[in-house]
Write an enzyme that holds these catalytic residues in place. Structure first.
Site, short mmCIF file in Angstrom:
data_model
loop_
_atom_site.label_atom_id
_atom_site.label_comp_id
_atom_site.label_asym_id
_atom_site.label_seq_id
_atom_site.Cartn_x
_atom_site.Cartn_y
_atom_site.Cartn_z
N HIS A 33 22.94 -12.53 6.52
CA HIS A 33 21.70 -13.34 7.32
C HIS A 33 21.41 -14.55 6.50
O HIS A 33 20.73 -15.35 7.03
CB HIS A 33 20.77 -12.33 7.71
CG HIS A 33 21.02 -11.46 8.88
ND1 HIS A 33 22.07 -10.67 8.78
CD2 HIS A 33 20.20 -11.63 10.22
CE1 HIS A 33 21.99 -10.04 10.26
NE2 HIS A 33 21.26 -10.50 10.84
N SER B 63 26.33 -16.19 10.19
CA SER B 63 27.63 -15.72 10.65
C SER B 63 28.61 -16.96 10.41
O SER B 63 28.36 -17.94 10.61
CB SER B 63 27.52 -15.06 12.16
OG SER B 63 26.70 -13.98 12.12
N LYS C 81 28.49 -8.77 24.61
CA LYS C 81 29.98 -8.77 24.44
C LYS C 81 30.35 -7.49 23.37
O LYS C 81 31.33 -7.05 23.66
CB LYS C 81 30.08 -10.13 23.68
CG LYS C 81 31.68 -10.35 23.21
CD LYS C 81 31.89 -11.67 22.80
CE LYS C 81 33.26 -11.98 22.45
NZ LYS C 81 33.39 -13.54 21.84
N ASP C 82 29.52 -7.33 22.37
CA ASP C 82 29.93 -6.19 21.63
C ASP C 82 29.87 -4.90 22.46
O ASP C 82 30.63 -3.89 22.12
CB ASP C 82 28.82 -6.03 20.55
CG ASP C 82 29.00 -7.22 19.42
OD1 ASP C 82 30.16 -7.68 19.37
OD2 ASP C 82 28.17 -7.57 18.66
N GLU D 166 47.24 10.05 3.38
CA GLU D 166 46.92 9.61 4.68
C GLU D 166 47.41 8.39 4.85
O GLU D 166 47.70 7.46 4.05
CB GLU D 166 45.52 9.53 4.97
CG GLU D 166 44.77 11.21 5.04
CD GLU D 166 45.19 11.79 6.51
OE1 GLU D 166 44.41 11.98 7.41
OE2 GLU D 166 46.37 12.07 6.71
#
Length: 433
Positions: free
Chosen positions: A219, A223, A247-248, A291
């Site tokens: 922040h 972004s 949107k998220d 894995e």
């Protein structure tokens, strides 16, 4: 990141004003993810995976807490307690499968997030610390996943712990004492399972703390965005809420549908069948593999087969750890002033070659340690290090980038071709990653 056009928080009710004056938590949330946080208006769906990673972290913490209530951290009872959870605990089978597959989806999301950062130059100034904190999260995830994989105490759990902790013995003098200290003995046993359970329970909360630090660090510069051009005016941004929360939100639901589909209909597709056999120290599995999210690093480990000055095993261990630590130095290895790969044609070509190299290493990591897989691992490992240590520094010096848009709003609202600035003009402007 502070902008004059960001709307200040204003409580709508008397109760809200009373809380805000005494504990300004709503103000903090509003400034972090609400209308008070302006975000570049051109973010594509590659930027959804950061929030998705947080969602899967919460899923892992919640399901892990409930599973821990029924798990018995004992060599004699661990395997049986997993069967108890699967058969006798209400919705236990769902919790166990949700946790196991949640780990895989967590890694899928984080890997996409990392490759997005690599392509769009999210590691470049002023976001170096954001990138490094993200890598710390990744390292903590790997440690948490390894320790969690040991807890079912199946065949692959036991022998995976035996092989992975055996890496430390490659280091002279301190290696074997370190391995014994980590396991609490000379082989995985009660002390090891107790320690791994304790750390597996603790580390997700440490990850959450580092995620908070990463969000705080993000922040400050704000972004990043696909063009690599800094925010200049109010037209370049949108408030995070409601535009990006919407949107998220729908994208999270889409990915959760895929996650639930795997959990319900093919819950063991990403696991190993041998882990449904109780651990037996006297019976070694024919082919020990970690894995899937460790496969590329396992291939790097096995790529070294010749003793040269130091034993091959030590070369492999050093290379495996270096392959991750190298990413911390990426902001200084790639010196190009342009961040986004969209405007770096030579970088874009080698980026996709690098992605193909990672896929090759992953395939080699799951295959037996025999030819031609060992030779392919060696080729893939050589290219991995060459990409960061040789190719990126050279590209950053010789590449001629494409013209950058004059602003974010120009690229979104008017087309990049109409309002683009020559590279020489845009070069003097710091760009967003």
């Amino acid at each position: 990141m502070s902008f004059a056009w960001a709307k200040p928080y204003e409580p709508k009710t008397a109760l809200g004003q009373w809380v805000d004056e005494r504990l300004p938590l709503p103000r903090l949330v509003y400034g972090a993810v609400g209308g008070g946080y302006p975000v570049p208006r051109n973010l594509n769906y590659a930027w959804n995976f950061g929030v998705l990673a947080g969602v899967f972290l919460m899923i892992q913490i919640i399901t892990g807490i409930v599973l821990a209530m029924h798990y018995y951290a004992s060599v004699d009872g661990a395997f049986a307690s997993i069967e108890h959870i699967m058969r006798d605990v209400n919705a236990g089978w769902f919790l166990r499968y949700a946790h196991a597959n949640g780990a895989s989806f967590f890694f899928i999301v984080v890997y996409i997030h990392i490759f997005r950062g690599l392509f769009y130059g999210s590691y470049k100034a002023p976001r170096e610390l954001v990138w490094m904190l993200g890598l710390v999260v990744y390292l903590l995830m790997m440690a948490t996943a390894f320790m969690g994989y040991v807890l079912p105490w199946g065949q692959m759990s036991y022998w995976g712990a035996q092989v992975i902790t055996g890496f430390f013995s490659a280091f002279p003098v301190v290696g074997e004492p370190l391995r014994v200290w980590l396991l609490g003995g000379f082989a995985p046993d009660q002390a090891a399972i107790t320690r791994f359970f304790s750390l597996h329970y603790l580390l997700p909360f440490v990850i959450a703390g580092v995620v908070i630090l990463k969000t705080w660090a993000l922040h400050i510069p704000g972004s990043s965005n696909p063009t690599g051009v800094d925010v200049k005016t109010e037209k370049d941004t949108l408030p995070f809420h409601p535009f990006y929360t919407a949107k998220d939100g729908w994208f999270i639901l889409l990915v959760l549908m895929a996650y639930v589909t795997v959990t319900f209909f093919m819950p063991n597709a990403l696991g190993h069948a041998d882990n449904y056999i109780e651990a037996n120290p006297l019976a070694t599995p024919a082919h020990i593999v970690p894995e899937w999210y460790f496969w590329p690093f396992y291939a790097i480990l096995r790529a070294f087969t010749v003793d040269f000055i130091i034993p091959a095993k030590l070369w492999g261990v050093v290379a495996m750890f270096s392959s991750i630590l190298l990413l911390f130095f990426l902001p200084w290895l790639d010196r190009s002033p342009v961040r986004s790969g969209h405007y770096r044609p030579l970088f874009k070509l080698f980026f996709w070659i690098f992605v193909a190299d990672i896929v090759l290493l992953a395939i080699c990591g799951v295959m037996p340690a025999e030819q031609p897989w060992v030779a392919l691992s060696q080729i893939g490992t050589a290219y991995y290090f060459a990409h960061f240590l040789i190719i990126l520094p050279i590209i950053s010096k010789i590449e001629t980038p494409l013209p950058l848009p004059s602003s974010i709003s120009a690229s979104v609202l008017h087309g990049e071709a109409e309002e683009s600035a020559p590279y020489g003009l845009a070069k003097s402007q710091p760009a967003n990653a």
